[in-house]
Design a protein around this motif. Structure first.
Motif, PDB file in Angstrom:
ATOM      1  N   PHE A  49      69.306  70.300  75.008  1.00 33.43           N
ATOM      2  CA  PHE A  49      69.423  68.841  74.943  1.00 33.43           C
ATOM      3  C   PHE A  49      68.341  68.189  75.804  1.00 33.43           C
ATOM      4  O   PHE A  49      67.681  67.246  75.394  1.00 33.43           O
ATOM      5  CB  PHE A  49      70.816  68.431  75.432  1.00 33.43           C
ATOM      6  CG  PHE A  49      71.123  66.973  75.256  1.00 33.43           C
ATOM      7  CD1 PHE A  49      71.638  66.493  74.058  1.00 33.43           C
ATOM      8  CD2 PHE A  49      70.914  66.073  76.294  1.00 33.43           C
ATOM      9  CE1 PHE A  49      71.928  65.137  73.890  1.00 33.43           C
ATOM     10  CE2 PHE A  49      71.194  64.724  76.137  1.00 33.43           C
ATOM     11  CZ  PHE A  49      71.708  64.257  74.933  1.00 33.43           C
ATOM     12  N   LYS A  93      66.288  67.492  66.977  1.00 33.48           N
ATOM     13  CA  LYS A  93      67.309  68.291  66.304  1.00 33.48           C
ATOM     14  C   LYS A  93      67.480  69.683  66.903  1.00 33.48           C
ATOM     15  O   LYS A  93      66.505  70.367  67.207  1.00 33.48           O
ATOM     16  CB  LYS A  93      66.918  68.430  64.826  1.00 33.48           C
ATOM     17  CG  LYS A  93      67.967  69.125  63.983  1.00 33.48           C
ATOM     18  CD  LYS A  93      67.502  69.244  62.533  1.00 33.48           C
ATOM     19  CE  LYS A  93      68.618  69.796  61.655  1.00 33.48           C
ATOM     20  NZ  LYS A  93      68.181  69.972  60.262  1.00 33.48           N
ATOM     21  N   LEU A  94      68.739  70.071  67.026  1.00 30.62           N
ATOM     22  CA  LEU A  94      69.080  71.449  67.382  1.00 30.62           C
ATOM     23  C   LEU A  94      69.425  72.155  66.073  1.00 30.62           C
ATOM     24  O   LEU A  94      70.274  71.679  65.321  1.00 30.62           O
ATOM     25  CB  LEU A  94      70.290  71.441  68.315  1.00 30.62           C
ATOM     26  CG  LEU A  94      70.860  72.803  68.731  1.00 30.62           C
ATOM     27  CD1 LEU A  94      69.967  73.468  69.771  1.00 30.62           C
ATOM     28  CD2 LEU A  94      72.273  72.633  69.298  1.00 30.62           C
ATOM     29  N   ILE A 105      78.457  72.224  72.340  1.00 31.89           N
ATOM     30  CA  ILE A 105      77.310  71.438  71.864  1.00 31.89           C
ATOM     31  C   ILE A 105      77.570  69.943  72.097  1.00 31.89           C
ATOM     32  O   ILE A 105      76.713  69.217  72.598  1.00 31.89           O
ATOM     33  CB  ILE A 105      77.039  71.746  70.365  1.00 31.89           C
ATOM     34  CG1 ILE A 105      76.484  73.173  70.221  1.00 31.89           C
ATOM     35  CG2 ILE A 105      76.089  70.725  69.749  1.00 31.89           C
ATOM     36  CD1 ILE A 105      76.322  73.650  68.788  1.00 31.89           C
ATOM     37  N   PHE A 154      75.131  66.251  72.458  1.00 40.01           N
ATOM     38  CA  PHE A 154      74.701  66.195  71.056  1.00 40.01           C
ATOM     39  C   PHE A 154      75.712  65.434  70.192  1.00 40.01           C
ATOM     40  O   PHE A 154      76.892  65.341  70.531  1.00 40.01           O
ATOM     41  CB  PHE A 154      74.554  67.608  70.477  1.00 40.01           C
ATOM     42  CG  PHE A 154      73.341  68.344  70.973  1.00 40.01           C
ATOM     43  CD1 PHE A 154      72.080  68.060  70.443  1.00 40.01           C
ATOM     44  CD2 PHE A 154      73.454  69.320  71.954  1.00 40.01           C
ATOM     45  CE1 PHE A 154      70.956  68.743  70.893  1.00 40.01           C
ATOM     46  CE2 PHE A 154      72.332  70.009  72.402  1.00 40.01           C
ATOM     47  CZ  PHE A 154      71.085  69.724  71.877  1.00 40.01           C
ATOM     48  N   GLU A 173      77.203  67.214  65.196  1.00 33.89           N
ATOM     49  CA  GLU A 173      77.141  68.679  65.158  1.00 33.89           C
ATOM     50  C   GLU A 173      77.951  69.190  63.969  1.00 33.89           C
ATOM     51  O   GLU A 173      79.022  68.669  63.668  1.00 33.89           O
ATOM     52  CB  GLU A 173      77.638  69.283  66.479  1.00 33.89           C
ATOM     53  CG  GLU A 173      79.123  69.210  66.725  1.00 33.89           C
ATOM     54  CD  GLU A 173      79.620  67.802  67.039  1.00 33.89           C
ATOM     55  OE1 GLU A 173      78.791  66.910  67.343  1.00 33.89           O
ATOM     56  OE2 GLU A 173      80.836  67.593  66.963  1.00 33.89           O
ATOM     57  N   ALA A 209      72.704  69.927  65.102  1.00 36.93           N
ATOM     58  CA  ALA A 209      73.187  68.794  65.889  1.00 36.93           C
ATOM     59  C   ALA A 209      71.975  67.968  66.306  1.00 36.93           C
ATOM     60  O   ALA A 209      70.835  68.446  66.224  1.00 36.93           O
ATOM     61  CB  ALA A 209      73.940  69.287  67.119  1.00 36.93           C
ATOM     62  N   LYS A 232      70.173  65.066  69.158  1.00 39.10           N
ATOM     63  CA  LYS A 232      70.196  64.310  70.417  1.00 39.10           C
ATOM     64  C   LYS A 232      70.133  62.844  70.019  1.00 39.10           C
ATOM     65  O   LYS A 232      69.242  62.446  69.262  1.00 39.10           O
ATOM     66  CB  LYS A 232      68.976  64.684  71.261  1.00 39.10           C
ATOM     67  CG  LYS A 232      68.896  63.947  72.597  1.00 39.10           C
ATOM     68  CD  LYS A 232      67.862  64.613  73.506  1.00 39.10           C
ATOM     69  CE  LYS A 232      67.668  63.867  74.797  1.00 39.10           C
ATOM     70  NZ  LYS A 232      66.826  64.618  75.757  1.00 39.10           N
TER      71      LYS A 232
END
Lengths: 68, 269
Positions: free
Chosen positions: B171, B179-180, B219, B224, B227, B264, B266
């Motif tokens: 994060f 983006k994760l 998460i 985030f 998710e 997920a 930010k």
């Protein structure tokens, strides 16, 4: 000259201290060739810690995780 | 430090060492990890076609099933800055490097020196100028905050003894709106304790895996939003049994573990 500068800039690019996240860090070179820094340290002045560069690889593991 | 905290720290160190040792040995092998079902480091079943992988177009790899992250890589755009957590031999980082092009940049982070050395060698030999590999822990990412467009990770976070911290770090390095996009082994239900306590099964991605709902919660707790599990492949008993020691558990292993892709964001683009 320019090439060496570029190489160092690339090495230090967005690099931060893994512990306190301080940036920028200070590069000290003890051995280099035309392409890369081979030996030296990357210093976080905030933590007062030197991260070693060995065989061209900066060791950015937190000090307590080194050598495990 | 209480006695409990002390034993917790010892356990974490033990896990880190087991994981590093396993991947050190893998780094010294001729074939990369995940190149065949027999040599897969994790439950991914060998999604990457070994030696040819670097010359393969991303699309070709994208058809692979299992715990790979090719779909996340396929979504990358020119000029993006990508961080790969647990970059290993660098397969995902190299595929990402092709997608982001010379205007983009890929940073691979891995805690195994032998893996970093190997990945750097491959980068040099193949002229990947926009990839940097750094020896570091994914719980302590050695990068500035707010720099990455996408954080990817392929079957690695489950190896971490402190997963919430990994998500907090991911994060932190992401730009707002970043983006994760990770792929990981998750549990559909609690593991029997005999498997949980098996350190070898941990480094094989099984015993360190989190329950899916806890993973998503970790998460969310990192900050985030949006998710979700975008893909889930549940392992058969047969697939799972090859990744744990034969005598550690003899009961029913079906519908227990799945390979999942999770994304997920930010907030605040």
């Amino acid at each position: 000259m320019n090439r060496v500068f570029e190489m160092k800039k690339k090495l230090m690019d967005i690099l931060a201290c893994p512990v306190c996240k301080h940036h920028p860090l200070e590069l000290n070179v003890t051995k280099e060739d035309a392409k890369e820094v081979l030996e030296g340290t990357i210093r976080c002045e905030k933590c007062n810690v030197d991260y070693p560069i060995e065989e061209g690889i900066p060791n950015m593991l937190p000090p307590e995780s080194r050598g495990q | 430090m209480t006695e409990n905290e002390h034993s917790e720290n010892t356990r974490e160190a033990e896990i880190r060492e087991a994981v590093r040792d396993r991947y050190k040995r893998l780094a010294q092998k001729e074939t990369p990890c995940c190149s065949s079902p027999e040599e897969a480091t994790c439950g991914c079943g060998g999604i990457y076609p070994s030696a040819e992988v670097l010359s393969l177009p991303a699309e070709a790899v994208a058809v692979s099933a299992g715990c790979g992250n090719p779909a996340a890589i396929a979504e990358l755009k020119e000029g993006m800055i990508v961080v790969d957590l647990g970059s290993g031999g660098g397969i995902d980082a190299f595929l990402a490097s092709k997608r982001v092009g010379s205007a983009g940049k890929v940073f691979g982070i891995d805690a195994t020196p032998e893996m970093i050395a190997r990945a750097r060698k491959t980068a040099k030999e193949n002229g990947f100028d926009n990839v940097e590999f750094r020896l570091g822990e994914i719980e302590h990412i050695p990068l500035e905050s707010n720099v990455a467009d996408v954080v990817i990770s392929n079957c690695v976070i489950n190896l971490s003894p402190d997963k919430p911290r990994v998500f907090k770090e991911a994060f932190r390095v992401l730009k707002p709106g970043g983006k994760l996009a990770v792929s990981d082994i998750l549990l559909m239900k609690e593991l029997p304790s005999t498997i949980k306590e098996d350190v070898a099964a941990w480094s094989a991605c099984v015993s360190g895996a989190m329950l899916e709902e806890d993973y998503l919660q970790a998460i969310r707790s990192a900050g985030f939003v949006s998710e979700k599990v975008v893909d889930r492949q549940v392992y058969s008993e047969e697939q799972l049994r090859s990744h744990i020691s034969a005598d550690s558990f003899t009961g029913d292993l079906g519908a227990l573990v799945a390979s999942c892709r999770v994304s997920a964001f930010k907030p605040g683009a």
